[in-house]
Scaffold this motif. Sequence first.
Motif, short mmCIF file in Angstrom:
data_model
loop_
_atom_site.label_atom_id
_atom_site.label_comp_id
_atom_site.label_asym_id
_atom_site.label_seq_id
_atom_site.Cartn_x
_atom_site.Cartn_y
_atom_site.Cartn_z
N LEU A 188 44.25 43.82 38.47
CA LEU A 188 44.27 43.80 39.93
C LEU A 188 43.61 42.50 40.41
N SER A 189 44.30 41.40 40.14
CA SER A 189 43.74 40.07 40.37
C SER A 189 43.51 39.76 41.85
N ASN B 218 44.89 33.74 50.59
CA ASN B 218 46.20 33.86 49.95
C ASN B 218 46.32 35.18 49.19
N ALA B 219 45.27 35.56 48.49
CA ALA B 219 45.30 36.81 47.73
C ALA B 219 45.44 38.01 48.66
N GLU C 51 43.55 32.87 37.41
CA GLU C 51 42.97 32.39 38.67
C GLU C 51 41.87 33.33 39.15
N ALA C 52 42.06 34.62 38.98
CA ALA C 52 41.03 35.59 39.36
C ALA C 52 39.76 35.36 38.55
N GLU D 138 34.23 33.29 38.23
CA GLU D 138 33.23 32.40 37.63
C GLU D 138 32.64 31.47 38.69
N LYS D 139 33.47 30.98 39.57
CA LYS D 139 32.99 30.12 40.66
C LYS D 139 32.03 30.90 41.55
#
Length: 152
Positions: free
Chosen positions: A39-40, A119-120, A131-132, A137-138
């Motif tokens: 569920l990104s 966007n998500a 990308e998730a 991590e960011k």
Amino acid sequence: MPIEKCANTFNSPEVRMSNWNKKSYSNIEASELLINNDLSNQSIHCSYYSCVQYVFHIFCNQFGMDVVEVETQSLSQVNGVGTHKWLRRQIFKSIKPKNKEAAQWFYDAMGEMYHVRANADYNHINVESVEAKYIQEKAKNVVSFLKEFYEL
């Protein structure tokens, strides 16, 4: 439920700290569970909001502002940029005198996560798990940096 006031006369610092801190930490945990369950898009939402909640923690415990005060300031006719952008700018201004590069890194990281989260949430395309994980991590790095910088 009444809105929590962050002035020194209300609640102990430990109680105030645990509320926003706990929400921030819980969203990172939720992000991990969501990634593990493919569920990104939802994971990105949680990662981003973990940072926003930690910023509220800073405003509460460093600047003595509650949610109502933050929203009033951010949505005033003078500022009128929206709460998230205002929070990002205020933290940038707070960090910049001590470390210009770190302030810019924070500003850029939050901006990137804000746009990816939008966007998500609002785009019909599903985000890939890579990308998730990158956004998660960011978000962890942003919260870590803020904890260290503000010594909270």
